[in-house]
Design a protein around this motif. Sequence first.
Motif, short mmCIF file in Angstrom:
data_model
loop_
_atom_site.label_atom_id
_atom_site.label_comp_id
_atom_site.label_asym_id
_atom_site.label_seq_id
_atom_site.Cartn_x
_atom_site.Cartn_y
_atom_site.Cartn_z
N PRO A 46 44.82 -12.36 -17.84
CA PRO A 46 44.34 -11.39 -18.84
C PRO A 46 45.46 -10.51 -19.41
N THR A 47 46.41 -10.10 -18.56
CA THR A 47 47.48 -9.24 -19.08
C THR A 47 48.34 -9.99 -20.08
N LYS A 48 48.61 -11.26 -19.81
CA LYS A 48 49.41 -12.05 -20.76
C LYS A 48 48.64 -12.29 -22.06
N ALA A 49 47.33 -12.50 -21.97
CA ALA A 49 46.52 -12.65 -23.18
C ALA A 49 46.59 -11.37 -24.01
N LEU A 50 46.54 -10.22 -23.35
CA LEU A 50 46.63 -8.95 -24.07
C LEU A 50 48.00 -8.77 -24.71
N LEU A 51 49.05 -9.16 -23.99
CA LEU A 51 50.41 -9.01 -24.52
C LEU A 51 50.63 -9.80 -25.81
N HIS A 52 49.92 -10.90 -25.98
CA HIS A 52 50.09 -11.73 -27.18
C HIS A 52 49.52 -11.08 -28.43
N GLY A 53 48.59 -10.14 -28.30
CA GLY A 53 47.97 -9.57 -29.49
C GLY A 53 48.15 -8.09 -29.68
N VAL A 54 48.80 -7.43 -28.74
CA VAL A 54 48.91 -5.98 -28.79
C VAL A 54 50.02 -5.54 -29.74
N GLY A 55 49.85 -4.38 -30.31
CA GLY A 55 50.86 -3.77 -31.18
C GLY A 55 50.34 -2.44 -31.68
N PRO A 56 51.18 -1.69 -32.40
CA PRO A 56 50.74 -0.40 -32.92
C PRO A 56 49.49 -0.56 -33.79
N GLY A 57 48.48 0.28 -33.54
CA GLY A 57 47.26 0.25 -34.33
C GLY A 57 46.39 -0.98 -34.12
N CYS A 58 46.62 -1.71 -33.04
CA CYS A 58 45.86 -2.94 -32.79
C CYS A 58 44.38 -2.64 -32.56
N ASP A 59 43.57 -3.65 -32.77
CA ASP A 59 42.12 -3.56 -32.57
C ASP A 59 41.81 -3.92 -31.12
N PHE A 60 41.52 -2.91 -30.30
CA PHE A 60 41.28 -3.15 -28.88
C PHE A 60 40.03 -3.98 -28.63
N ALA A 61 39.03 -3.87 -29.51
CA ALA A 61 37.83 -4.70 -29.35
C ALA A 61 38.18 -6.17 -29.55
N ALA A 62 39.03 -6.46 -30.52
CA ALA A 62 39.47 -7.84 -30.75
C ALA A 62 40.33 -8.33 -29.60
N LEU A 63 41.18 -7.45 -29.06
CA LEU A 63 41.99 -7.81 -27.89
C LEU A 63 41.10 -8.15 -26.70
N ALA A 64 40.08 -7.34 -26.48
CA ALA A 64 39.16 -7.58 -25.37
C ALA A 64 38.45 -8.92 -25.55
N ALA A 65 38.03 -9.22 -26.77
CA ALA A 65 37.34 -10.49 -27.04
C ALA A 65 38.27 -11.67 -26.81
N GLU A 66 39.52 -11.56 -27.23
CA GLU A 66 40.47 -12.66 -27.02
C GLU A 66 40.79 -12.84 -25.54
N LYS A 67 40.95 -11.73 -24.84
CA LYS A 67 41.17 -11.80 -23.38
C LYS A 67 40.01 -12.53 -22.72
N ALA A 68 38.79 -12.16 -23.08
CA ALA A 68 37.61 -12.80 -22.50
C ALA A 68 37.56 -14.29 -22.85
N ARG A 69 37.91 -14.63 -24.08
CA ARG A 69 37.88 -16.04 -24.50
C ARG A 69 38.88 -16.86 -23.68
N VAL A 70 40.08 -16.36 -23.52
CA VAL A 70 41.11 -17.07 -22.75
C VAL A 70 40.67 -17.25 -21.30
N VAL A 71 40.22 -16.16 -20.69
CA VAL A 71 39.80 -16.21 -19.28
C VAL A 71 38.62 -17.15 -19.10
N ASP A 72 37.62 -17.03 -19.97
CA ASP A 72 36.42 -17.87 -19.86
C ASP A 72 36.77 -19.35 -20.03
N THR A 73 37.65 -19.66 -20.97
CA THR A 73 38.05 -21.05 -21.21
C THR A 73 38.75 -21.65 -20.00
N LEU A 74 39.69 -20.92 -19.44
CA LEU A 74 40.43 -21.42 -18.28
C LEU A 74 39.54 -21.52 -17.05
N ARG A 75 38.66 -20.54 -16.85
CA ARG A 75 37.75 -20.58 -15.71
C ARG A 75 36.79 -21.77 -15.84
#
Length: 177
Positions: A46-75
């Motif tokens: 999850p931390t690496k998934a967050l690192l790929h999309g984070v930046g100034p002014g980033c959309d944390f809701a979109a980051l959370a959704a992408e983190k969940a997508r990556v984790v769910d897919t791998l699981r």
Amino acid sequence: MYDRLVLGGGPGGAAAARRAAQAGKSVALFEPRAICGTCLNRGCIPTKALLHGVGPGCDFAALAAEKARVVDTLRAGMERQLASAKVTLIPHPATVTGAHTVAAGGVRYEGEAILAAVGSVPARPPIPGLDLPGVVTSDELLEDLRPRERMIILGGGVIGVELACVWAAAGCRVTIL
């Protein structure tokens, strides 16, 4: 009666269960939380998934959704591999009750061998104030993805440093102790 009883479905336990089953052994895997343990669900993935999309002014809701997508897919991929290998997944914590027995979910299981691969949980050292509001573990921080102005992280391990990098990249002032 199983050939192998594996306690813990993290990376080590899941891999051992899958390999034993692929070698023809009957295997029961006990995991009360999500399969693949801390690494996939509450740690480095999850931390690496967050690192790929984070930046100034980033959309944390979109980051959370992408983190969940990556984790769910791998699981889901690991769950398919375990099912394909015919590993019996038992979603309860197991207690070793004898040299060849465990209890889980009110049921007694027997096995030729027991493998304990029980993993880890975030530690809360006995430091005054760690029970105050706003003091969270890495597990809790990964569930509460939102911008922050300042953050202090106790511990410079992989997860702590990666979480520090996520929030620093988003503009948070982060101090690692």
